[in-house]
Write a protein that holds these residues in place. Structure first.
Motif, PDB file in Angstrom:
ATOM      1  N   HIS A   1      24.928  26.207  41.404  1.00 12.02           N
ATOM      2  CA  HIS A   1      25.603  25.161  42.188  1.00 12.02           C
ATOM      3  C   HIS A   1      25.709  23.914  41.008  1.00 12.02           C
ATOM      4  CE1 HIS A   1      26.388  22.377  45.655  1.00 12.02           C
ATOM      5  NE2 HIS A   1      25.180  21.590  45.275  1.00 12.02           N
ATOM      6  N   GLU A   2      24.730  23.628  40.533  1.00 16.51           N
ATOM      7  CA  GLU A   2      24.676  22.378  39.642  1.00 16.51           C
ATOM      8  C   GLU A   2      25.681  22.490  38.439  1.00 16.51           C
ATOM      9  OE1 GLU A   2      22.131  23.864  40.968  1.00 16.51           O
ATOM     10  OE2 GLU A   2      21.052  22.427  41.690  1.00 16.51           O
ATOM     11  N   SER A   3      25.685  23.936  38.096  1.00 16.58           N
ATOM     12  CA  SER A   3      26.789  24.142  36.903  1.00 16.58           C
ATOM     13  C   SER A   3      28.217  23.672  37.248  1.00 16.58           C
ATOM     14  CB  SER A   3      26.799  25.615  36.383  1.00 16.58           C
ATOM     15  OG  SER A   3      25.408  25.701  35.799  1.00 16.58           O
ATOM     16  N   SER A   4      28.608  24.231  38.394  1.00 13.05           N
ATOM     17  CA  SER A   4      29.793  23.819  38.864  1.00 13.05           C
ATOM     18  C   SER A   4      30.159  22.441  39.346  1.00 13.05           C
ATOM     19  CB  SER A   4      30.305  25.011  40.243  1.00 13.05           C
ATOM     20  OG  SER A   4      29.597  24.745  41.135  1.00 13.05           O
ATOM     21  N   LEU A   5      29.051  21.786  39.999  1.00  9.49           N
ATOM     22  CA  LEU A   5      29.273  20.307  40.168  1.00  9.49           C
ATOM     23  C   LEU A   5      29.351  19.573  39.033  1.00  9.49           C
ATOM     24  CD1 LEU A   5      26.396  19.709  42.859  1.00  9.49           C
ATOM     25  CD2 LEU A   5      28.814  19.122  43.088  1.00  9.49           C
ATOM     26  N   ILE A   6      28.617  20.017  37.838  1.00 11.21           N
ATOM     27  CA  ILE A   6      28.691  19.122  36.762  1.00 11.21           C
ATOM     28  C   ILE A   6      29.883  19.401  35.984  1.00 11.21           C
ATOM     29  CG2 ILE A   6      27.445  18.711  34.339  1.00 11.21           C
ATOM     30  CD1 ILE A   6      26.095  17.170  36.883  1.00 11.21           C
ATOM     31  N   SER A   7      30.399  20.808  35.783  1.00 10.28           N
ATOM     32  CA  SER A   7      31.769  20.784  35.184  1.00 10.28           C
ATOM     33  C   SER A   7      32.853  20.311  35.870  1.00 10.28           C
ATOM     34  CB  SER A   7      31.827  22.676  35.267  1.00 10.28           C
ATOM     35  OG  SER A   7      30.999  23.335  34.745  1.00 10.28           O
ATOM     36  N   GLY A   8      32.943  20.049  37.139  1.00 15.95           N
ATOM     37  CA  GLY A   8      33.863  19.296  38.006  1.00 15.95           C
ATOM     38  C   GLY A   8      33.607  17.730  37.371  1.00 15.95           C
ATOM     39  N   LEU A   9      32.582  17.390  37.465  1.00 18.59           N
ATOM     40  CA  LEU A   9      32.243  16.103  37.034  1.00 18.59           C
ATOM     41  C   LEU A   9      32.801  15.742  35.606  1.00 18.59           C
ATOM     42  CD1 LEU A   9      30.733  13.286  37.404  1.00 18.59           C
ATOM     43  CD2 LEU A   9      28.780  14.065  36.382  1.00 18.59           C
ATOM     44  N   ILE A  10      32.572  16.488  34.653  1.00 19.80           N
ATOM     45  CA  ILE A  10      33.012  16.549  33.330  1.00 19.80           C
ATOM     46  C   ILE A  10      34.397  16.480  33.244  1.00 19.80           C
ATOM     47  CG2 ILE A  10      33.034  17.362  31.002  1.00 19.80           C
ATOM     48  CD1 ILE A  10      30.406  16.173  31.358  1.00 19.80           C
ATOM     49  N   ARG A  11      35.235  17.090  34.200  1.00 22.33           N
ATOM     50  CA  ARG A  11      36.593  17.181  33.985  1.00 22.33           C
ATOM     51  C   ARG A  11      37.221  15.975  34.830  1.00 22.33           C
ATOM     52  NH1 ARG A  11      35.468  22.578  35.728  1.00 22.33           N
ATOM     53  NH2 ARG A  11      36.154  22.070  37.913  1.00 22.33           N
ATOM     54  N   GLN A  12      36.343  15.529  35.773  1.00 19.01           N
ATOM     55  CA  GLN A  12      36.717  14.216  36.416  1.00 19.01           C
ATOM     56  C   GLN A  12      36.869  12.866  35.376  1.00 19.01           C
ATOM     57  OE1 GLN A  12      34.539  13.282  40.011  1.00 19.01           O
ATOM     58  NE2 GLN A  12      36.017  11.849  40.662  1.00 19.01           N
ATOM     59  N   ILE A  13      35.757  12.785  34.752  1.00 18.43           N
ATOM     60  CA  ILE A  13      35.165  12.075  33.643  1.00 18.43           C
ATOM     61  C   ILE A  13      36.556  12.143  32.692  1.00 18.43           C
ATOM     62  CG2 ILE A  13      33.862  11.140  31.809  1.00 18.43           C
ATOM     63  CD1 ILE A  13      31.326  12.221  33.595  1.00 18.43           C
TER      64      ILE A  13
END
Length: 87
Positions: free
Chosen positions: A2-14
């Protein structure tokens, strides 16, 4: 996982927010998480460190604020609050 997909999405957003230059580097990111979010700040930080390698956010400090009220409308959310950049 769950955290991996959240953080991957966060990096893309950044990356989409700080692109194009003159931003040279992201030095800080602040998230806000609710009490019903199925993660904790330390676990998010670990995943962020790994996911940020090789990106504009590599080496950035991840700050995590928490929402204490389970009745808050964002109680189950992870919210990007701010990005600190170096130009």
């Amino acid at each position: 996982m769950h955290e991996s997909s959240l953080i991957s999405g966060l990096i893309r957003q950044i990356e989409s927010i700080v692109h194009p230059p003159p931003v040279r580097k992201v030095v800080g990111v602040t998230l806000r998480i609710g009490p019903l979010c199925a993660t904790n700040p330390d676990h998010l930080r670990d995943h962020f460190l790994l996911a940020a390698k090789g990106t504009i956010a590599e080496g950035a400090e991840l700050k995590v604020e928490t929402i204490d009220d389970p009745a808050d409308p964002n109680a189950a959310s992870v919210i990007l609050r701010s990005i600190e950049v170096e130009e």
